[in-house]
Design a protein around this motif. Structure first.
Motif, short mmCIF file in Angstrom:
data_model
loop_
_atom_site.label_atom_id
_atom_site.label_comp_id
_atom_site.label_asym_id
_atom_site.label_seq_id
_atom_site.Cartn_x
_atom_site.Cartn_y
_atom_site.Cartn_z
N LEU A 118 3.39 -11.19 4.60
CA LEU A 118 3.66 -11.84 3.32
C LEU A 118 3.23 -10.96 2.14
N THR A 119 2.20 -10.16 2.33
CA THR A 119 1.80 -9.23 1.27
C THR A 119 2.90 -8.21 1.02
N GLN A 120 3.50 -7.69 2.09
CA GLN A 120 4.61 -6.75 1.94
C GLN A 120 5.79 -7.42 1.24
N GLU A 121 6.11 -8.62 1.65
CA GLU A 121 7.24 -9.33 1.07
C GLU A 121 7.00 -9.66 -0.40
N ALA A 122 5.78 -10.07 -0.73
CA ALA A 122 5.48 -10.41 -2.12
C ALA A 122 5.52 -9.18 -3.02
N ALA A 123 5.02 -8.06 -2.52
CA ALA A 123 5.01 -6.84 -3.32
C ALA A 123 6.43 -6.34 -3.56
N PRO A 179 -0.94 -8.13 -3.27
CA PRO A 179 0.16 -7.17 -3.17
C PRO A 179 0.10 -6.12 -4.27
N THR A 180 0.22 -4.87 -3.88
CA THR A 180 0.24 -3.77 -4.84
C THR A 180 1.30 -2.76 -4.41
N ILE A 181 1.76 -1.98 -5.35
CA ILE A 181 2.72 -0.93 -5.04
C ILE A 181 2.10 0.07 -4.07
N GLU A 182 0.83 0.39 -4.28
CA GLU A 182 0.17 1.42 -3.47
C GLU A 182 0.05 1.02 -2.00
N SER A 183 -0.11 -0.27 -1.73
CA SER A 183 -0.33 -0.70 -0.34
C SER A 183 0.94 -1.22 0.34
N THR A 184 2.07 -1.06 -0.34
CA THR A 184 3.33 -1.58 0.19
C THR A 184 4.14 -0.47 0.83
N LEU A 185 4.77 -0.76 1.97
CA LEU A 185 5.64 0.22 2.62
C LEU A 185 6.81 0.55 1.69
#
Length: 315
Positions: A118-123, A179-185
């Motif tokens: 969900l963190t990936q999806e939200a970011a 969610p952050t840009i840095e931690s998102t695939l």
């Protein structure tokens, strides 16, 4: 070929760019900045020059991506009945459909794994309401009205408690996601960058119509699986509300989008159908690469967590 945690992945949404990670993080940061409301700045000329550079990078990415799918689009029927049949078939056989990730989320993922997903999806969420609002500018009357109705639903029909965006925000806050840009695939960022490029650039307006329409068409089964997984994990109904709602509402949204946006365009402007088809396919391909990337991370970690088998002692 890009890698995640040492696992090779197809970099199709990078469409030929040698460093997709850098490309999409840069575009994501720029999109966040340029779409945020602000006030006049003394360095506005400098900002315009930066925007010009980024618009060229965005355009080069989209055009390279379009070239990658040109052969597929050339096979799409351009008569109204044939086109709508092709479009609706994407729900059954389009790229990324029925990815095993979602059955796994529904039945096996633990809370930490669900939170990561969900963190990936939200970011990577570009904001469906804003995308619809930007796409409808100067469209013909019937499609414009359908996008307006869709937007009104996204806005909770004027009721703040029914707005869809804040429902997702409630899930993010309730699960304490960051969610952050840095931690998102980068694959997730590529999806958001593609959707944003379509909606903010008028030469891609009909790509956006196709991309948004295929989201409505294909999302219900995926969000229903996420909702089932959240329920299995014991999350409160308010934290599942966004997913429970879209599992049902998007079915009706898709029917209306096809009938009131796609059919009129197919009947009166058949020349835009290849662009609609491209937008739909590009959106699905971006989603497919996200799902593959998510599985590469989540399932690799799941294997690491498995206890080693006990060895039977001889004698």
């Amino acid at each position: 070929m890009a890698t995640i945690h040492g696992l090779a992945l197809d970099s199709a949404p990078a469409a030929g760019f040698s460093d997709p990670d850098s490309l999409h993080r840069g575009l994501a940061r720029w999109n966040h900045t340029r779409l945020s409301p602000t006030t006049p700045r003394v360095d506005w000329r400098l900002q315009l020059r930066r925007d010009e550079k980024m618009l060229l990078r965005e355009g080069e990415f989209i055009e390279a991506f379009r070239a990658r799918i040109a052969d597929q689009v050339a096979q799409v029927p351009l008569d109204p009945e044939g086109f709508i049949a092709w479009f609706e078939e994407l729900k059954a056989s389009g790229p990324g459909q029925w990815d095993p990730l979602f059955d796994w989320l529904a039945t096996e993922a633990d809370l930490d794994q669900m939170r990561w997903f969900l963190t990936q999806e939200a970011a990577g969420e570009a904001g469906f309401d804003d995308l619809v609002a930007m796409t409808q500018v100067k469209l013909p009357a019937r499609p414009k009205l359908e996008l307006a109705r869709n937007y009104w639903d996204e806005m909770g029909r004027g009721n703040m408690g029914g707005m869809h965006g804040p429902m997702l925000d409630m899930t993010v806050a309730g699960l304490e996601l960051t969610p952050t840009i840095e931690s998102t695939l980068w694959q997730s960022l590529a999806l958001a960058n593609t959707m944003t490029a379509f909606a903010t650039t008028r030469r891609y307006a009909f790509h956006s119509v196709g991309a948004l329409g295929v989201v409505e068409l294909t999302a219900p089964t995926r969000v229903a699986s996420v909702a089932a997984g959240l329920k299995r994990l014991g999350l409160a109904p308010k934290l599942r509300k966004y997913f429970d709602l879209h599992a049902v509402l998007d079915v009706e949204h898709s029917k209306a989008w096809n009938a009131e946006a796609l059919v009129p365009l197919a009947e009166t402007m058949p020349e835009v159908l290849p662009a609609i088809a491209e937008g739909a396919l590009m959106r699905l391909l971006c989603g497919q690469r996200c799902f593959e990337a998510y599985r590469a991370v989540l399932w690799a970690e799941a294997e690491v967590r498995q206890p080693a088998p006990l060895l039977r002692q001889a004698g």
